[in-house]
Design a protein around this motif. Structure first.
Motif, PDB file in Angstrom:
ATOM      1  N   LYS A  42      34.097  48.226  43.642  1.00  0.00           N
ATOM      2  CA  LYS A  42      34.161  46.902  44.281  1.00  0.00           C
ATOM      3  C   LYS A  42      34.817  46.973  45.653  1.00  0.00           C
ATOM      4  CE  LYS A  42      33.221  42.982  42.633  1.00  0.00           C
ATOM      5  NZ  LYS A  42      31.989  42.228  42.934  1.00  0.00           N
ATOM      6  N   GLU A  43      35.784  47.859  45.805  1.00  0.00           N
ATOM      7  CA  GLU A  43      36.459  48.002  47.096  1.00  0.00           C
ATOM      8  C   GLU A  43      35.500  48.499  48.176  1.00  0.00           C
ATOM      9  OE1 GLU A  43      41.099  48.951  46.310  1.00  0.00           O
ATOM     10  OE2 GLU A  43      39.726  50.610  45.922  1.00  0.00           O
ATOM     11  N   VAL A  44      34.596  49.382  47.809  1.00  0.00           N
ATOM     12  CA  VAL A  44      33.692  50.000  48.782  1.00  0.00           C
ATOM     13  C   VAL A  44      32.336  49.302  48.812  1.00  0.00           C
ATOM     14  CG1 VAL A  44      32.536  52.162  49.424  1.00  0.00           C
ATOM     15  CG2 VAL A  44      34.870  52.218  48.524  1.00  0.00           C
ATOM     16  N   PHE A  45      31.900  48.836  47.664  1.00  0.00           N
ATOM     17  CA  PHE A  45      30.591  48.178  47.528  1.00  0.00           C
ATOM     18  C   PHE A  45      30.808  46.798  46.906  1.00  0.00           C
ATOM     19  CE2 PHE A  45      30.012  52.774  46.889  1.00  0.00           C
ATOM     20  CZ  PHE A  45      29.136  53.061  47.926  1.00  0.00           C
ATOM     21  N   PRO A  46      31.200  45.812  47.703  1.00  0.00           N
ATOM     22  CA  PRO A  46      31.581  44.505  47.151  1.00  0.00           C
ATOM     23  C   PRO A  46      30.476  43.797  46.362  1.00  0.00           C
ATOM     24  CG  PRO A  46      31.886  44.580  49.557  1.00  0.00           C
ATOM     25  CD  PRO A  46      31.336  45.890  49.138  1.00  0.00           C
ATOM     26  N   LYS A  47      29.241  44.208  46.532  1.00  0.00           N
ATOM     27  CA  LYS A  47      28.149  43.517  45.837  1.00  0.00           C
ATOM     28  C   LYS A  47      27.878  44.059  44.438  1.00  0.00           C
ATOM     29  CE  LYS A  47      25.925  41.727  49.883  1.00  0.00           C
ATOM     30  NZ  LYS A  47      24.691  41.358  50.518  1.00  0.00           N
ATOM     31  N   VAL A  48      28.604  45.096  43.992  1.00  0.00           N
ATOM     32  CA  VAL A  48      28.397  45.521  42.615  1.00  0.00           C
ATOM     33  C   VAL A  48      28.783  44.364  41.706  1.00  0.00           C
ATOM     34  CG1 VAL A  48      28.672  48.000  43.017  1.00  0.00           C
ATOM     35  CG2 VAL A  48      30.644  46.655  42.351  1.00  0.00           C
ATOM     36  N   CYS A  49      28.064  44.248  40.597  1.00  0.00           N
ATOM     37  CA  CYS A  49      28.243  43.072  39.745  1.00  0.00           C
ATOM     38  C   CYS A  49      28.640  43.479  38.328  1.00  0.00           C
ATOM     39  CB  CYS A  49      26.956  42.243  39.736  1.00  0.00           C
ATOM     40  SG  CYS A  49      25.570  43.093  38.955  1.00  0.00           S
ATOM     41  N   ASP A  81      36.010  38.657  36.111  1.00  0.00           N
ATOM     42  CA  ASP A  81      36.409  37.333  36.586  1.00  0.00           C
ATOM     43  C   ASP A  81      37.785  37.380  37.256  1.00  0.00           C
ATOM     44  OD1 ASP A  81      34.042  36.284  35.600  1.00  0.00           O
ATOM     45  OD2 ASP A  81      34.965  35.342  33.845  1.00  0.00           O
ATOM     46  N   GLN A  82      38.711  38.136  36.677  1.00  0.00           N
ATOM     47  CA  GLN A  82      40.039  38.266  37.273  1.00  0.00           C
ATOM     48  C   GLN A  82      39.974  38.902  38.651  1.00  0.00           C
ATOM     49  OE1 GLN A  82      42.124  40.414  34.127  1.00  0.00           O
ATOM     50  NE2 GLN A  82      43.468  38.641  33.889  1.00  0.00           N
ATOM     51  N   LEU A  83      39.123  39.907  38.811  1.00  0.00           N
ATOM     52  CA  LEU A  83      38.979  40.547  40.116  1.00  0.00           C
ATOM     53  C   LEU A  83      38.480  39.562  41.160  1.00  0.00           C
ATOM     54  CD1 LEU A  83      37.453  44.096  39.450  1.00  0.00           C
ATOM     55  CD2 LEU A  83      39.813  43.500  40.030  1.00  0.00           C
ATOM     56  N   ARG A  84      37.646  38.636  40.724  1.00  0.00           N
ATOM     57  CA  ARG A  84      37.091  37.637  41.655  1.00  0.00           C
ATOM     58  C   ARG A  84      38.025  36.447  41.830  1.00  0.00           C
ATOM     59  NH1 ARG A  84      31.777  37.399  38.627  1.00  0.00           N
ATOM     60  NH2 ARG A  84      32.612  35.349  38.201  1.00  0.00           N
ATOM     61  N   GLY A  85      39.159  36.471  41.126  1.00  0.00           N
ATOM     62  CA  GLY A  85      40.135  35.404  41.279  1.00  0.00           C
ATOM     63  C   GLY A  85      39.808  34.172  40.469  1.00  0.00           C
TER      64      GLY A  85
END
Length: 86
Positions: A42-49, A81-85
């Protein structure tokens, strides 16, 4: 040394992304764990889901990502969900 693409759910593109964050082998992925590997991605590729997270966990468990238990999927979704706040 085994390649990441030898693991279930890990294709060439996912292996390339994992290598970009320092994970090059199945053993390194197992040691990191799905959540940590996903966090690094996620840090390098923010669009990973979330499906990427499921795929990583499935690779570690040697199962298709869509065959993970409901409890595991719920836990991984909560983490995402936690990572996305949320």
């Amino acid at each position: 040394m085994a390649e990441l693409t030898s693991m279930q759910n890990i294709g060439a593109e996912m292996a390339r992304k994992l290598a970009a964050v320092g994970i090059h082998t199945p053993e390194e992925l197992r040691r990191a764990g799905a959540k940590h590997a996903y966090f690094k991605l996620k840090e390098v590729f923010p669009k990973v889901c979330l499906v990427h997270l499921y795929a990583l966990e499935g690779a570690i468990q040697n199962t298709a990502y869509n065959s993970l238990s409901q409890e595991t999927r719920r836990d991984l979704k909560h983490f995402s969900d936690q990572l996305r706040g949320e």
